[in-house]
Design a protein around this motif. Structure first.
Motif, mmCIF file in Angstrom:
data_model
loop_
_atom_site.group_PDB
_atom_site.id
_atom_site.type_symbol
_atom_site.label_atom_id
_atom_site.label_comp_id
_atom_site.label_asym_id
_atom_site.label_seq_id
_atom_site.Cartn_x
_atom_site.Cartn_y
_atom_site.Cartn_z
ATOM 1 N N ASN B 160 0.838 -1.199 0.000
ATOM 2 C CA ASN B 160 0.000 0.000 0.000
ATOM 3 C C ASN B 160 0.865 1.238 0.000
ATOM 4 O O ASN B 160 1.603 1.493 0.944
ATOM 5 N N ARG B 166 -1.680 15.361 -6.151
ATOM 6 C CA ARG B 166 -2.372 14.892 -7.364
ATOM 7 C C ARG B 166 -2.038 15.756 -8.572
ATOM 8 O O ARG B 166 -2.846 15.899 -9.490
ATOM 9 N N LYS B 172 0.182 12.417 -9.960
ATOM 10 C CA LYS B 172 -0.432 11.529 -10.952
ATOM 11 C C LYS B 172 0.588 10.645 -11.674
ATOM 12 O O LYS B 172 0.390 9.431 -11.749
ATOM 13 N N VAL B 185 -2.202 1.743 -4.981
ATOM 14 C CA VAL B 185 -1.881 3.164 -4.836
ATOM 15 C C VAL B 185 -3.090 3.976 -4.396
ATOM 16 O O VAL B 185 -4.170 3.871 -4.989
ATOM 17 N N THR B 186 -2.903 4.769 -3.361
ATOM 18 C CA THR B 186 -3.949 5.711 -2.928
ATOM 19 C C THR B 186 -3.464 7.133 -3.162
ATOM 20 O O THR B 186 -2.367 7.502 -2.737
ATOM 21 N N ILE B 187 -4.275 7.906 -3.882
ATOM 22 C CA ILE B 187 -3.917 9.300 -4.159
ATOM 23 C C ILE B 187 -4.728 10.209 -3.236
ATOM 24 O O ILE B 187 -5.946 10.224 -3.279
ATOM 25 N N CYS B 188 -3.994 10.939 -2.376
ATOM 26 C CA CYS B 188 -4.625 11.864 -1.430
ATOM 27 C C CYS B 188 -4.315 13.300 -1.824
ATOM 28 O O CYS B 188 -3.424 13.556 -2.642
ATOM 29 N N HIS B 189 -5.023 14.226 -1.213
ATOM 30 C CA HIS B 189 -4.865 15.642 -1.564
ATOM 31 C C HIS B 189 -5.508 16.490 -0.482
ATOM 32 O O HIS B 189 -5.946 15.973 0.553
ATOM 33 N N ARG B 191 -8.320 17.741 -0.032
ATOM 34 C CA ARG B 191 -9.690 17.467 0.390
ATOM 35 C C ARG B 191 -9.840 16.110 1.063
ATOM 36 O O ARG B 191 -10.941 15.735 1.468
ATOM 37 N N THR B 192 -8.762 15.368 1.150
ATOM 38 C CA THR B 192 -8.829 14.039 1.755
ATOM 39 C C THR B 192 -9.228 14.144 3.228
ATOM 40 O O THR B 192 -8.714 14.991 3.955
ATOM 41 N N GLN B 193 -10.159 13.283 3.622
ATOM 42 C CA GLN B 193 -10.563 13.238 5.022
ATOM 43 C C GLN B 193 -9.778 12.123 5.733
ATOM 44 O O GLN B 193 -9.425 11.134 5.124
ATOM 45 N N ILE B 198 -5.129 7.220 6.913
ATOM 46 C CA ILE B 198 -4.718 6.663 5.613
ATOM 47 C C ILE B 198 -3.196 6.498 5.549
ATOM 48 O O ILE B 198 -2.685 5.458 5.133
ATOM 49 N N ARG B 201 -1.837 3.590 7.652
ATOM 50 C CA ARG B 201 -2.060 2.229 7.149
ATOM 51 C C ARG B 201 -1.127 1.859 6.004
ATOM 52 O O ARG B 201 -1.065 0.701 5.595
#
Lengths: 281, 281
Positions: B160, B166, B172, B185-189, B191-193, B198, B201
């Motif tokens: 993970n 982004r 990207k 892959v997790t893309i955060c920014h 507005r991510t809560q 996240i 983990r």
């Protein structure tokens, strides 16, 4: 029991808007026209073609089929597409895929004029999606998934959305569309470890493995919103999604059925892009 | 105390390989040559330019600076780039960004020949990254992050990886590179809560918000591997990463320092792409 996110009402709304746009265009003597390029007579292609033509007729889009031999030479196919590019009566071009093995899709997708590329094959159109520019053509399936989420007012901003697919026709463009809506996006695939944990933590899960009934109750909970892009045949030869609908639909919050979900919106997305192409000429 | 993932050894390895490639090219009378296009005399640009030239000299790449007035007309800039495109002595072209406001980057990036686009501005090169084709030019910063992960043998397959960015220059393309290595892959920014949850983990966290010391101990744990792409000035005017290094480095498993981490690899990526361009001519 989950709320069933049916596609037909979404498609209907898209078609209603499309009809109004087409009326407006016809006032100016412009008729949205789709050129369908089909190589050979694969039954799946022919059935898809019939459905497209019927849908075109319903909304007032003209469709023209260019059937060619499955053994067509690459140069001949290029020539055909270049003619369609130049033809002012053609708004959009759809080339059925997969192409026969002797034809390099990489060459063909670069030949289609980006302005007529309603199926979003051309690299320049795909790159716009990568950038988050959603005003042009988009791959139809992920766009259909987005339209369903929008129609049913499913909040995406700041939400955790998991996409189980990393292809160029579904997962990657969908991830970009979701990012554009300010979702936090996780892209999973065949090598993902602990997939159950990941899908269980998500607010929305988009499944698109193409494995009938792969996702059972372990992957979801009562808050899960499941968008099922998978279409394959189950052990009884029945059309099935990636989710085991009979088991999953009683326990999750919302789910799209298969058939009748994402797939029933895809064609209307394609047609709306023919109208967009006609407007842009 | 975390293992410190220093960039200098990574850059050194890339440069050693590059030197061998350049020797080979020189045997055939080919000299990798970088054209630097700089508009105006912004001190940051000039300092970056000096560092590039020094690095070019070190490995045997020729560099030529094309300094133009900051008020240059778009047409003049296009003309300059088109000349460089045609010039057989120029392997790669680097146009300093951001461009002055009166010049539309969208136009300029389409003018640079994709074959000389060593900074990966052209849509066709970015689309290849979207596709997962990593054999061409790539944006330098995400490629540098990948080289660090590779050098230090950090496993990515099935892991993970969280990317907090982004943009088209970092987040990207990096997500696509990580997918190519079979990471989840997790893309955060912004507005991510629940960003803390996240990042906690994740096996690997790439932070690139550009906010000095934003990420403190809450975001990480003893297993975290932190790749810090952020470069900004802290409250004392000192160069700082996104991670609060003093607080974070004692508790995580591995971390890149700032300065001395990702940033110290970026230029060698750029130069290796000049060599690649020269090879491909």
């Amino acid at each position: 029991m989950a709320e069933i996110l049916k596609g037909n009402v979404v498609a209907k709304q898209i078609k209603e808007k499309m009809k109004r746009d087409i009326e407006e265009l016809k006032k100016h003597d412009r008729i949205p026209t789709l050129a369908i390029v089909r190589l050979g007579d694969n039954p799946g292609d022919i059935s898809y073609e019939k459905s497209i033509i019927k849908n075109c007729d319903d909304v007032g889009i003209k469709s023209v089929v260019y059937e060619r031999d499955v053994n067509i030479k690459t140069e001949e196919l290029i020539e055909l597409i270049e003619e369609l590019n130049k033809d002012n009566n053609i708004s959009g071009i759809l080339v059925f895929r997969p192409l026969p093995k002797h034809i390099d899709e990489e060459i063909i997708r670069n030949v289609i004029s980006p302005e007529k590329d309603v199926d979003c094959m051309h690299p320049l159109n795909l790159e716009r999606i990568f950038e988050g520019d959603m005003d042009g053509f988009a791959p139809c399936t992920p766009k259909a998934a987005m339209e369903i989420l929008k129609y049913y007012d499913i909040p995406l901003e700041g939400k955790n959305v998991v996409v189980v697919n990393r292809s160029m026709v579904v997962g990657k463009p969908l991830a970009m569309m979701l990012l554009k809506e300010n979702a936090t996006v996780t892209i999973c695939h065949s090598r993902t470890q602990n997939l159950e944990q990941i899908t269980n933590r998500a607010d929305v899960v988009v499944v698109a493995l193409g494995k009938a009934k792969f996702f059972d109750e372990k992957y979801f909970n009562e808050n899960s919103i499941v968008i099922d892009v998978g279409v394959s045949l189950d052990e009884n030869g029945k059309l099935s999604g990636d989710a085991d609908y009979g088991i999953v639909s009683p326990i999750v919050s919302k789910i799209t059925p298969v058939p009748g979900g994402v797939g029933s919106v895809t064609t209307s997305i394609l047609l709306s892009q023919v109208v967009l192409a006609c407007k842009n000429i």
